[in-house]
Design a protein around this motif. Sequence first.
Motif, mmCIF file in Angstrom:
data_model
loop_
_atom_site.group_PDB
_atom_site.id
_atom_site.type_symbol
_atom_site.label_atom_id
_atom_site.label_comp_id
_atom_site.label_asym_id
_atom_site.label_seq_id
_atom_site.Cartn_x
_atom_site.Cartn_y
_atom_site.Cartn_z
ATOM 1 N N UNK A 266 17.969 -3.774 -29.992
ATOM 2 C CA UNK A 266 18.325 -3.754 -31.402
ATOM 3 C C UNK A 266 19.697 -3.155 -31.566
ATOM 4 N N UNK A 267 20.285 -3.228 -32.772
ATOM 5 C CA UNK A 267 21.604 -2.631 -32.999
ATOM 6 C C UNK A 267 21.582 -1.114 -32.798
ATOM 7 N N UNK A 268 20.458 -0.455 -33.106
ATOM 8 C CA UNK A 268 20.339 0.970 -32.823
ATOM 9 C C UNK A 268 18.875 1.251 -32.491
ATOM 10 N N UNK A 269 18.558 2.461 -32.059
ATOM 11 C CA UNK A 269 17.194 2.897 -31.740
ATOM 12 C C UNK A 269 16.501 1.973 -30.732
ATOM 13 N N UNK A 270 16.200 2.446 -29.534
ATOM 14 C CA UNK A 270 15.544 1.617 -28.517
ATOM 15 C C UNK A 270 14.049 1.442 -28.803
ATOM 16 N N UNK A 271 13.728 0.569 -29.737
ATOM 17 C CA UNK A 271 12.328 0.389 -30.105
ATOM 18 C C UNK A 271 11.620 -0.682 -29.273
ATOM 19 N N UNK A 272 12.412 -1.442 -28.477
ATOM 20 C CA UNK A 272 11.812 -2.435 -27.591
ATOM 21 C C UNK A 272 11.070 -3.537 -28.325
ATOM 22 N N UNK A 273 9.763 -3.675 -28.069
ATOM 23 C CA UNK A 273 8.981 -4.781 -28.627
ATOM 24 C C UNK A 273 9.029 -4.860 -30.145
ATOM 25 N N UNK A 274 9.259 -3.709 -30.824
ATOM 26 C CA UNK A 274 9.296 -3.767 -32.288
ATOM 27 C C UNK A 274 10.490 -4.570 -32.777
ATOM 28 N N UNK A 275 11.653 -4.357 -32.121
ATOM 29 C CA UNK A 275 12.825 -5.167 -32.463
ATOM 30 C C UNK A 275 12.538 -6.635 -32.209
ATOM 31 N N UNK A 276 11.894 -6.893 -31.055
ATOM 32 C CA UNK A 276 11.580 -8.273 -30.686
ATOM 33 C C UNK A 276 10.714 -8.907 -31.768
ATOM 34 N N UNK A 277 9.645 -8.189 -32.178
ATOM 35 C CA UNK A 277 8.735 -8.734 -33.188
ATOM 36 C C UNK A 277 9.446 -8.950 -34.518
ATOM 37 N N UNK A 278 10.303 -7.981 -34.886
ATOM 38 C CA UNK A 278 11.021 -8.093 -36.153
ATOM 39 C C UNK A 278 11.870 -9.364 -36.185
ATOM 40 N N UNK A 279 12.648 -9.574 -35.097
ATOM 41 C CA UNK A 279 13.503 -10.770 -35.044
ATOM 42 C C UNK A 279 12.661 -12.028 -35.010
ATOM 43 N N UNK A 280 11.525 -11.937 -34.282
ATOM 44 C CA UNK A 280 10.621 -13.086 -34.193
ATOM 45 C C UNK A 280 10.132 -13.485 -35.578
#
Lengths: 328, 120
Positions: A266-280
Amino acid sequence: MTDPWWISLIKAFLIINLLLLLFAYMTWVERKVLARMQLRYGPNRVGPFGLLQPIADLIKLIRKESFFPASAVDVLYIAAPVFSSFTALAAFSVIPFGPGWHIWKWNVSGEVANLPIALVVIFALSSLGIYGFIVGGWASDSKYALLGSMRTCAQMVSYEVSLTFAVLGVVLMGQSLSLVDIVQKQASTFWFFGPQFVGLVVFFVAGVAETNRPPFDLPEADTELVAGYHTEYSGMRFGLFQMGEYVNMITLSALAVTLFFGGWYGPWAPLGPLWFLLKLFVILFLFLWLRATLPRLRYDQLMRVGWKVLLPAATINAVVTAALVVAL
Amino acid sequence: MLHSWLAFLIYGFFALAIPASMMVMSFVFATRPDRRTRARTIPFESGVSKGPPDQRSFTISFYLTAMLFIVFDIEIVFLYPLAVILHQLAWFGFVEFFFFIVILAVAYVYIWRKGALEWR
């Protein structure tokens, strides 16, 4: 970093069930979003906000009386939906959704299978998926189903060409066919949706056509073909075709996130799968938005867009990208 | 390397087993009607159904599209490995790449002018 077999087993089981859950709730989200866009409520009877609707649907589909045309080719008629949902589900295995974790004394990687040729595997599986549609439509021995399956086949192979050509630019920049490598490359340089904007547009349009979603839902054009290739299917057999379609849509969106939007970063904060799900979810929402907004194309328009607009655009994009990759 | 294929196979097993079990369930749990009517066993028609279609012919355009797909898809399969190592081959690789695309473009212009891309 490869997992021992039992971690792979647990992970495969978890991921496929999450994917099925996502599919089930995608049908709910789609009906809700479409309803809101058309100033309706959508499903709201089964459970709070209609949240149990997918479960009710599942029970209903399984309980449906199983009947099919007497002249249907039995083996193929039954195998086709299973095959089409198999290829759809299998394609998701190579999508990386997280950076990998260190749990107690084991390393768990952030994808089910880190294949060196992941991209080729996805395209191969989506090409194989066409067999499910064409065989199913042919085997049910009905004219609407036959027409629908021929259309599906022609449409999917036409857009498959543009889809794979559009990704060529990403492969040139990522210098790998492994999706994990491509995501890492984006993290160390920049996300590819900027320099590969033409590729992204072609990829998205071809992807909507590839998954038979509106405005490219010619295979199921209900005003002319009743329901296309699954006219003669009912109950869970129809449900499996729906599953194939939705899971294809999810996989394609996940692929777009991986190839163009930096995967799990993500642009900031290493949230991993949460960023992936958000973009998805953002990309999946675009699919629904398109469905609510655009009318269906005519078949000759569909073919013209695929062969005369998207293919040249994708090719020129690939050549320009190749020149830039070599020059810079 | 082979381990990741093992993971893929394990996942593939689930991907096959789940739809197959759903298919089996659709037979096991299906409601049984008291009697079966003939109307259910003939293909759908909006109106009076005459049964299965007499002929299974379809437009030649479908066939043509499939042929074009094979040609172009094979080209792409050739381009993928080249794309991976193009930055190593530098300008030599790019010239090869460009020639390949030019040859493809000649064929493309030919089929366009022949009208193979028009839907009839």
